[in-house]
Every structure is written in C-alpha cells, then in structure tokens.
Design an enzyme around this catalytic site. Structure first.
Site, mmCIF file in Angstrom:
data_model
loop_
_atom_site.group_PDB
_atom_site.id
_atom_site.type_symbol
_atom_site.label_atom_id
_atom_site.label_comp_id
_atom_site.label_asym_id
_atom_site.label_seq_id
_atom_site.Cartn_x
_atom_site.Cartn_y
_atom_site.Cartn_z
ATOM 1 N N GLU A 305 22.498 43.452 40.232
ATOM 2 C CA GLU A 305 22.681 43.703 42.085
ATOM 3 C C GLU A 305 22.661 45.462 41.184
ATOM 4 O OE1 GLU A 305 26.694 42.619 42.558
ATOM 5 O OE2 GLU A 305 25.356 39.866 43.026
ATOM 6 N N ASP A 379 28.145 32.155 41.263
ATOM 7 C CA ASP A 379 28.298 33.008 41.792
ATOM 8 C C ASP A 379 30.164 33.016 42.303
ATOM 9 O OD1 ASP A 379 29.588 35.466 42.134
ATOM 10 O OD2 ASP A 379 28.407 36.446 43.645
ATOM 11 N N GLU A 407 37.320 35.027 46.524
ATOM 12 C CA GLU A 407 35.984 36.052 46.724
ATOM 13 C C GLU A 407 35.298 34.921 48.339
ATOM 14 O OE1 GLU A 407 33.090 37.648 45.048
ATOM 15 O OE2 GLU A 407 32.158 37.757 46.722
#
Ligand code: BDP
Length: 713
Positions: A305, A379, A407
């Site tokens: 990322e 993820d 998240e």
C-alpha cells in the site's frame, strides 16, 4: 460475626441492593473487583488476610502485590496486610525459584508460567502464587483474582498455566498527531505532545488491563509509520512509556519506516544491502536500546500500500528483514515483518499475493525474524478462510495478526464479539498433518518454533470506556486470552468477561453470552454472507458499497470481489479460476476446489455460482443470498430484544448506551440488507423471492449516501 468489619457489613448490605446503584462508565474494564457474596467474602478473609513476598521486592512483584491488595479489598471490603510473616491465611507471592528455596517443591516453571495453589509452609496453610519469573507471578495474581471473581472458593484453587505464545502484542495504529488509523474510541492514548515530561496515569491502567490478560508487549505507532518516531525526541517519549509499562511485564516495540535512513539519516538510499544503510540501522538500534534496554524490536510494513521497502532496491523481503534483524540481534530484539503485501502492478488475485511472495522465502529469514500474517488472505473481513501461509512456511515463525478494532465490522457501534472469528481461524485445519490447526502453527508446536506470537490491532483510545463501546472491550479481552491460549474457547472467554464486566446473574449471563456468540454471524449475514467480502463503502469502510467500481486499483473495488453479473456471483478461486485453492495443503485444496464440499459460509469466496443454481437445501443461490440478508437483520432485532430484558441487571449508563448502539446496528443492518439486495437484484434481474420486502430506498438514493467525516480514516 464480631470479626466481620463494619466495612464488610456495609458491603454485604450493598449486595442486596440493585446493581443499578453503581454508576459505571466502563473505565474499570473487567477489573471491577466488586463485592463478593457473603460466603465467599468470609472465606477470603480467612484465606487471604496477608500478602507475603517470597523474595526481595522487584517493580513487577510490587505491582502484583498491589493488585492483590486492590482486588481483595474490593471483593471483601478488607485489604490484606503486607507482611513478611508466614501465617495461616497468607498469600505467598513470588517466583518458583525463591519458593523452592523456602521449601515448597514446585518444580521448574517456564518464563511467564504460574502456579496458584494451597500449600502448607512452616505449619501454616497458605496460598502460593508462584511464577516462572516475576511476570509469571503477576499473571498468577491476576488469574487468582479472576478465579475469585468467577466465584471460586480460595481453598479450592489449584491452577497452573503457561502461555501458548511468547509475544502477545497489541499493534496500535496510532499516529503522532494522536489520530488513530481505524480507531473508533477517541484519540490515541499516547499523548506524544506532552511526553516524556508528562505521562498520563491512564497508561498505568492500560498496563494493568493488558497484564491481566497476559499481553506482554505493544507496538506504539502505526504500521504506516513516520520516520520521526525514530528520532531522538520520540525515542525519549517512547522510553517514558516503556518505563511505565515495564513493571507490568510489557515491552515496547516501534513500527519502523524502511526509508528512515534517507528521511532522518541523511543517506541517499535505504538499500538493505548497502553497508552504510545497515550501519545506520545498527546505530539507530543502539540508540534505542540505550534509552529502552528491553526494547522489543521493530514491526515493519514494507512494499505494501505504498510503503517503502527492500523491493524498491530490487531486494527481497528477507533481505530487508534480515538487515534490520542484524541491527537488533545484539540487543536481543526481534523484527516482525508483515506479510500483508499486495502490489498495484500485480494483476493476480489479491488473495494470492502474500503467499506468492513469501512462500519462496521460507528458510531464508534470520532467527530473530517473525512473519506477521493476517488471519485471512484478504483483509480483516467479517469472514475469510484462514490464510494459506499458515502451514506453508514451516521454517519461519509465523505470528498471527488479528484486528481487534472493527474496521470492517461496523466500527464501535455494531456489537460483534470477535471471539468466534478468532476461534474459527485458529481451529482451522491446515491439512499439513493430523490435527495441524492454525493454533498449532501459531503456538510453535506444529513446526517446533520457540519464537511465537500473536498480534492484535488495538481498539483502544482516549474514550472513557477505552474501546468505544462496552462490548468492544470484550474483543480486547478475548484477544489477550487467546494469545495466551490459542486453543481456548470463545464461549468460555465470553462468559468469563461478562461475569467480571457486566453481571453475575446466571440467566443474564447466559442471555448476554448467547448474544455475543451470535453477533459476528449476524454481521456476516447482513454485510457479506456466503463467503462474499469487501463490499464496504470506499475509504472508511462503514456501510455498504457493493456497486463501487470506479477506484483506480481493480482490487480496491467491491465489484472485483463479488464479480456479480446477470448469470451469477462469486470469485472463482478454483483450479479453473485463479487457482488460489492450491495455495492450501492438498487435502484442504481438494475440498475447497469442489462446490459440493466447500462449506456454505465460504462458497462465494472460492466459487462462482449461478443465481439459479440449487444449493444442498434445494433453494437457489439467489433465494439463499436474499434470505441471509434478511436473517442478519432479524438477528440484530433479536439481539435488541434480548438486551431489552437486561435492564434490571446492568447499570444505567452502560445499559442505555448499548441499547442505543443496538438501535444503530439494527438500522445499519437494514441499510446493508436493502443496499445489497437492491444492488444484486439490479445485476441479477431476478425477482425478489415471495414474501421478501423490497428495499425502502432506491439504489440511486443508496448510492448517493456519503460519509466524508466517518472516523478512523
Ligand atoms: C487495511 C486498513 C489500512 C491498513 C492496512 C494494513 O484499511 O488502514 O493500513 O489494512 O494492515 O485493512 O496495513
């Protein structure tokens, strides 16, 4: 009776009053030490009247003794006295070695291990809390208090436990400006601005809470790291935190930015094979260890990322990790290298990329390197299969990375106890041997590793209740308990947490534990049922965005993951598709390669299925999918109804906050359900099954919703 102090009488009276009498804001977490029932309190007066150290006081034994005093005082109304005399009713606290010298034959204890049992010493009946070292004694003290809090009689205690993993770490994704990436509980608890001159006393309570569940280290800063964390002023700040945590058996670690030698070291390169770069890191490590002698080591997110890494210099992850490992090795430190990598240039199935990159490197890492692997290959989704690297790198210690902060599971307002998610990952069979579960890979027993660990991305912030909601505290708790024992049961831990944190009423405990155990499945149902993943809205990941197809990288778009079109839905990862299944051991791959033997909860993760294909129960996929979304909403409604019955058992503030959050969750579950059904229907063109309500909003309205100020992003 005349020996019962007035304080105890007051406490006994308090026990007959409704629990609503306590104002509770959640700050005390599971360490509330509320008055025990009379019989147990009396037994404790006899069995825990003094605390005696078996050896000279160390900072860790001191805090262990203080915790015993605090806990017993809270539970009985009378604080045990600290003495040096062995007499009936003493608690002897210390290390096994010292106790053996005193004549107790406890035998060898491992580091962090503890024994809690009754014994006779110098003719006196005492309780022994012995550790393999001082931290073991501290863990024993907490285990003792936990057992008493669960109703154990002090005379009956006989416990022995040692951790299944060596590094039990929180990963804080905390930034230097006190914002927290993916944090939903306020600001960072590290006030970098006032450190090191002022250390918030709250950090002591943070350390106590962690020690109570066996967490022994913390990575202070975000994996998306700033090099500034490694400059002298920030090392001094980290050292102040380390000094505060040390008595509680906690070590400090830092996330290291790979390009730091350029950014703060004045070098032209960060090439791991450049001797000047290696020398800079050696010097930096020496500087850190000078300030923090027990510094744990570096956590590194590299070439992922957009983060810098060794591949920027055509070097491998092993080259990078080993160079850093050499810098910390002389000081006893470790490097924790993350396997969460995927590259924009790589068109291959994102779920395959970590394995593709790391598997060939097995056996090439230095002995003080651990590879930290997320529980699933994508993820932190509400459900993923276990990561195929578990079992595929026998020569490398693999550390588990769970996300505690939610998240992708509705932030802090959705109730989702993560114990079942952790348990599901840990008990997965890797297929590399009989009963070779992921837990056995993590605890080192499968492949004979001594360096082992588990990391949890923290959900802790400056909110008074630490985690943003009462029930999110349980996720911190279960993480710690499972890092200690990767084979532990999520349900047992939930019950343990509820009894300490909320209520001891048996009926209420059962109701709450049932809610908790079903909650994550409800989230899966209303967000990503049947093996779907990553349907969340862009960026902040709150709420549905299954239609999103405009992001620059293919694998950031939900449409990449669900692949729905007029014929069907799902990601073909079989041998006919991306072949991701063959990253698993043959026996597992074989099962997952076939729709008929793939567990239904993972069907669309591995297979593309036609909308009208019939599943084993005779329903079509389309009917089943819609049914799951409806079920998810009903499950949240049922959780609300259960919570409504609990008002008499829970203090006002925590009761009403949870009630309000469940209302938010029910509304959001409906929103998810409406959005996903409306969108998938627009793609599938299938009519809604009989009796299913249409979405209350049009797809256009749903797509127009936007939340630029969602937290944590
Ligand atoms: C993703 C998060 C991102 C993290 C990344 C990571 O959205 O904020 O930086 O994981 O684990 O899930 O590095």
């Amino acid at each position: 009776m005349n020996r019962i102090s007035a304080a105890v009488l007051i406490l006994l009276c308090a026990l007959t009053m409704p629990s609503r009498a306590h104002a509770e804001d959640g700050y005390e977490l599971w360490l509330r030490y509320r008055p025990r029932p009379a019989a147990q309190a009396l037994a404790l007066h006899a069995a825990a009247s003094t605390v005696v150290l078996s050896e000279p006081e160390t900072p860790t034994l001191k805090v262990a003794a203080a915790e015993l005093v605090r806990g017993i005082a809270g539970m009985t109304g009378r604080a045990p006295a600290a003495t040096t005399q062995i007499a009936d009713g003493a608690i002897l606290l210390g290390t096994g070695t010292a106790m053996d010298r005193a004549g107790l034959k406890l035998g060898a204890l491992a580091p962090d291990e503890y024994i809690v049992r009754r014994a006779t010493l110098q003719g006196a009946r005492i309780t022994v809390i012995a550790g393999g070292d001082a931290s073991g004694a501290l863990y024993g003290a907490f285990a003792y208090l936990r057992a008493l809090g669960a109703g154990a009689l002090p005379e009956a205690l006989d416990m022995r436990s040692q951790p299944g993993t060596r590094l039990r770490l929180l990963n804080h994704w905390d930034n230097l400006d006190r914002s927290v990436e993916r944090g939903y509980a306020g600001q960072s608890i590290w006030d970098w601005w006032t450190l090191p001159d002022y250390v918030d006393p709250r950090i002591v309570d943070y350390a106590r809470a962690n020690a109570s569940i066996g967490i022994n280290g913390t990575v202070l800063n975000n994996v998306n790291a700033k090099a500034d964390s490694l400059t002298a002023p920030y090392i001094a700040k980290a050292a102040a935190i380390a000094d505060t945590l040390r008595p509680y058996g906690m070590q400090v670690y830092l996330s290291a930015r790979f390009s730091a030698p350029i950014e703060i070291g004045g070098l032209k390169s960060a090439d791991p094979l450049d001797p000047a770069v290696a020398a800079w890191w050696r010097m930096k490590a020496a500087e850190i260890y000078h300030a923090i002698p027990d510094f744990g080591g570096f956590l590194v997110k590299a070439n992922s990322e957009g983060q810098p890494g060794p591949q920027d210099y055509r070097r491998t992850h092993a080259d990078g990790a080993n160079m850093l490992a050499a810098a910390v090795a002389p000081h006893g430190g470790v490097v924790i290298w993350r396997a969460f990598v995927y590259a924009a240039e790589n068109p291959d199935d994102r779920a395959k990329q970590a394995y593709t990159e790391f598997k060939p490197l097995d056996g090439t890492f230095a002995t003080n390197v651990l590879l930290q692997v997320k529980n699933g290959p994508l993820d932190f989704q509400p459900r993923e299969p276990f990561h195929p690297l578990f079992g595929a790198m026998p020569k490398t210690p693999l550390m588990m990375e769970f996300q505690i902060t939610k998240e992708y599971l509705g932030f802090a307002t959705h109730l989702a106890y993560l114990g079942p998610l952790y348990e599901e990952a840990l008990e997965s069979q890797t297929g590399i041997g009989p009963n070779a579960t992921v837990a056995h890979v993590i605890d080192g027993s499968q492949e004979g590793h001594r360096l082992t660990g588990m990391a949890g991305v923290a959900n802790i912030g400056s909110d008074r209740n630490w985690s943003g909601s009462t029930f999110d505290q349980a996720n911190w708790y279960v993480f710690g308990r499972m890092a200690w024992d990767p084979s532990a049961s999520a349900r047992t831990i939930a019950e343990e947490w509820v009894r300490q944190t909320l209520t001891e009423d048996n009926e209420a405990v059962r109701t709450i534990v049932d809610m908790m155990m079903g909650a994550r499945e409800a989230v899966v149902n209303y967000m990503t049922p049947l093996g779907l993943a990553h349907l969340m809205a862009t960026g902040h990941h709150y709420g549905p965005g299954p239609w999103v197809d405009t992001l620059p990288r293919a694998d950031w778009n939900p449409v990449y993951y669900h692949r729905a079109d007029a014929d069907g839905i799902g990601f073909d990862r079989t041998t006919h598709g991306t072949n991701a299944v063959t990253q698993y051991a043959p026996i597992v791959a074989h099962r997952l390669n076939d729709k008929r033997t793939t567990p239904l909860p993972l069907l669309l993760w591995f297979h593309r299925v036609g909308w009208d294909e019939r599943l084993p129960d005779g329903q079509t996929l389309w009917e089943t999918l819609v049914g799951r979304y409806d079920l998810g909403v009903r499950q949240v409604t049922a959780m609300r109804a259960k919570w409504d019955t609990l008002a008499p058992y829970i203090d006002g503030q925590r009761y009403s906050e949870t009630a309000a959050f469940l209302k938010i969750q029910e509304r959001d579950a409906q929103w998810w359900r409406d959005a996903c059904i409306a969108y998938f229907q627009s793609v599938s063109g299938r009519p809604l099954p009989a009796g299913v309500a249409p979405s209350s909003m049009s797809l256009m309205e749903l797509k127009a919703l936007s939340f630029p100020y969602a937290p944590g992003h």
